[in-house]
Design a protein around this motif. Structure first.
Motif, short mmCIF file in Angstrom:
data_model
loop_
_atom_site.label_atom_id
_atom_site.label_comp_id
_atom_site.label_asym_id
_atom_site.label_seq_id
_atom_site.Cartn_x
_atom_site.Cartn_y
_atom_site.Cartn_z
N ASP A 127 0.81 -1.22 0.00
CA ASP A 127 0.00 0.00 0.00
C ASP A 127 0.84 1.27 0.00
N ARG A 128 2.12 1.18 0.35
CA ARG A 128 2.92 2.40 0.54
C ARG A 128 3.25 3.12 -0.78
N PRO A 129 3.88 2.47 -1.77
CA PRO A 129 4.09 3.19 -3.03
C PRO A 129 2.77 3.62 -3.66
N TRP A 130 1.75 2.81 -3.47
CA TRP A 130 0.42 3.07 -4.03
C TRP A 130 -0.19 4.34 -3.47
N ILE A 131 -0.17 4.53 -2.14
CA ILE A 131 -0.80 5.70 -1.54
C ILE A 131 0.01 6.97 -1.87
N TRP A 132 1.31 6.84 -1.92
CA TRP A 132 2.13 7.99 -2.31
C TRP A 132 1.84 8.40 -3.75
N ASP A 178 11.99 1.81 -1.22
CA ASP A 178 12.93 2.25 -2.26
C ASP A 178 12.16 2.86 -3.43
N GLN A 179 11.01 2.25 -3.76
CA GLN A 179 10.18 2.79 -4.84
C GLN A 179 9.62 4.15 -4.46
N VAL A 180 9.16 4.29 -3.21
CA VAL A 180 8.65 5.59 -2.75
C VAL A 180 9.74 6.66 -2.89
N ILE A 181 10.94 6.34 -2.43
CA ILE A 181 12.05 7.32 -2.49
C ILE A 181 12.38 7.68 -3.93
N ALA A 182 12.50 6.67 -4.79
CA ALA A 182 12.89 6.92 -6.19
C ALA A 182 11.85 7.77 -6.91
N GLU A 183 10.58 7.44 -6.73
CA GLU A 183 9.53 8.18 -7.43
C GLU A 183 9.37 9.59 -6.87
N THR A 184 9.54 9.73 -5.57
CA THR A 184 9.44 11.06 -4.96
C THR A 184 10.62 11.94 -5.37
N ALA A 243 27.48 -5.71 3.39
CA ALA A 243 27.60 -7.15 3.13
C ALA A 243 27.52 -7.40 1.63
N ALA A 244 28.19 -8.46 1.18
CA ALA A 244 28.16 -8.80 -0.23
C ALA A 244 26.71 -9.13 -0.64
N GLY A 245 26.29 -8.52 -1.75
CA GLY A 245 24.95 -8.82 -2.27
C GLY A 245 23.83 -8.25 -1.43
N ALA A 246 24.08 -7.17 -0.69
CA ALA A 246 23.03 -6.57 0.14
C ALA A 246 22.10 -5.73 -0.72
N ALA A 247 21.13 -6.42 -1.32
CA ALA A 247 20.12 -5.74 -2.13
C ALA A 247 18.78 -6.37 -1.84
N ALA A 248 17.73 -5.57 -1.91
CA ALA A 248 16.39 -6.08 -1.59
C ALA A 248 15.92 -7.05 -2.65
N ALA A 274 9.31 11.35 2.94
CA ALA A 274 9.54 9.97 2.49
C ALA A 274 10.69 9.33 3.25
N VAL A 275 11.79 10.07 3.40
CA VAL A 275 12.97 9.52 4.10
C VAL A 275 12.66 9.29 5.57
N ARG A 276 12.01 10.24 6.20
CA ARG A 276 11.69 10.08 7.63
C ARG A 276 10.78 8.87 7.86
#
Length: 325
Positions: free
Chosen positions: A187-192, A235-241, A320-325, A254-256
């Motif tokens: 719901d988070r990227p959607w509501i933003w 991450d999507q919220v931050i990128a789109e904002t 850490a190696a490969g630390a990606a969502a 968004a960051v807070r």
């Protein structure tokens, strides 16, 4: 013409689905349709829904061959919906009789793109009313202006898709679909997106959705890797904002919020499986380093000392190696 399409995903909720379906029947109207999406349930839910297809007026049953999660199931329902208005319900929640009729009347009177409502949170026998964090009720408002201020709870923090109703023009504009495959925080990227790009909304003091908390099968209760999808969601919220014309004003909010969600999960880290807890820390540290650092510094400075200290320490954690969502 169908006036309202109600999209209801179900996944392994045989204990609660009968209550949900009875409440839909108490809201049935000849111009309403109920799109029941079985997201590949493995318990008795398919049989319950098969009976509902015969007995619930306006029922449309759709079955997934593979489990896709709540966001994907909702998208399936949106694609099948024929109504002038759309709304959502989860398969373990329920409604007050006649609620949807009141909901449609409210949005038609105000003429907005979307309407937000209060709800009742139900934990065992306890009941608690949760209000939309919008002070002005029954007034046409600008959704973009309801995102701020950054340091208070606002409409984008009240992200429940089922707490409202949405005009079809939002589907036509590509604003109502969810990010496919998100298994939590969908719901988070959607509501933003709604608040950045829709033209009008309103909040009304209408109670009719009963949201069941503490369900053992709910992702909010399960400490497995699916919970970590909140990283992808924010991450999507931050990128789109960051790409928005008002990025300078909106990014601090968004960051807070992202920081607050990371802090929340770290505060209950004991409920995660050990390997998932370790991954939560590494992914969160990487997420903090991806955020705009000047905005992050301001957000941390505005938070309480305990949370800010924990997040600053996490940001310094070796990658850490490969630390990606």
């Amino acid at each position: 013409m169908v006036k309202l399409s109600v999209i209801v995903p179900f996944y392994n909720v045989q204990q609660y689905a009968p209550d949900t379906l009875r409440s839909l029947k108490a809201n049935a109207r000849e111009d309403f349709e109920f799109i029941l999406v079985d997201d590949c349930s493995r318990d008795g839910t398919p049989g319950i829904l098969a009976r509902a297809e015969r007995e619930l007026p306006g029922a449309v049953l759709v079955r997934h061959e593979q489990n896709g999660g709540l966001a994907t199931a909702r998208n399936t329902g949106i694609d099948r919906a024929r109504g002038e208005y759309l709304t959502f319900l989860d398969g373990d929640d329920w409604l007050a009789p006649g609620y949807f009729g009141q909901l449609v009347a409210a949005i038609e009177e105000l003429g907005v793109d979307f309407l937000r409502t209060d709800h009742v949170q139900c934990t065992a026998r306890a009941r608690q009313v949760h209000r939309v964090p919008v002070g002005r009720r029954n007034q046409v408002l600008n959704p973009r202006e309801a995102i701020l201020p950054a340091d208070r709870s606002t409409s984008v923090d009240y992200a429940f898709a089922w707490a409202g109703v949405y005009h079809r023009r939002l589907v036509d504009k590509g604003l109502l679909h969810f990010t496919d495959g998100l298994r939590t925080a969908e719901d988070r990227p959607w509501i933003w997106k709604l608040h950045r790009e829709a033209e009008s909304f309103a909040a009304v003091s209408l109670l009719g959705v009963f949201y069941r908390r503490g369900v053992a099968s709910s992702l909010t209760q399960i400490g497995d890797v699916r919970q970590l999808d909140f990283i992808r969601a924010f991450d999507q919220v931050i990128a789109e904002t960051a790409a928005d014309r008002d990025a300078d004003a909106l990014l601090p909010k968004a960051v807070r919020t992202y920081c607050a969600i990371i802090s929340h999960h770290l505060g209950s880290i004991e409920r995660f499986e050990p390997a998932v807890a370790k991954k939560l820390k590494s992914l969160s540290a990487a997420a903090l380093r991806r955020m705009p650092q000047d905005v992050l510094d301001e957000a941390l400075d505005s938070m309480d000392v305990q949370r800010a200290t924990k997040l600053r320490r996490l940001r310094r954690r070796p990658a850490a190696a490969g630390a990606a969502a």
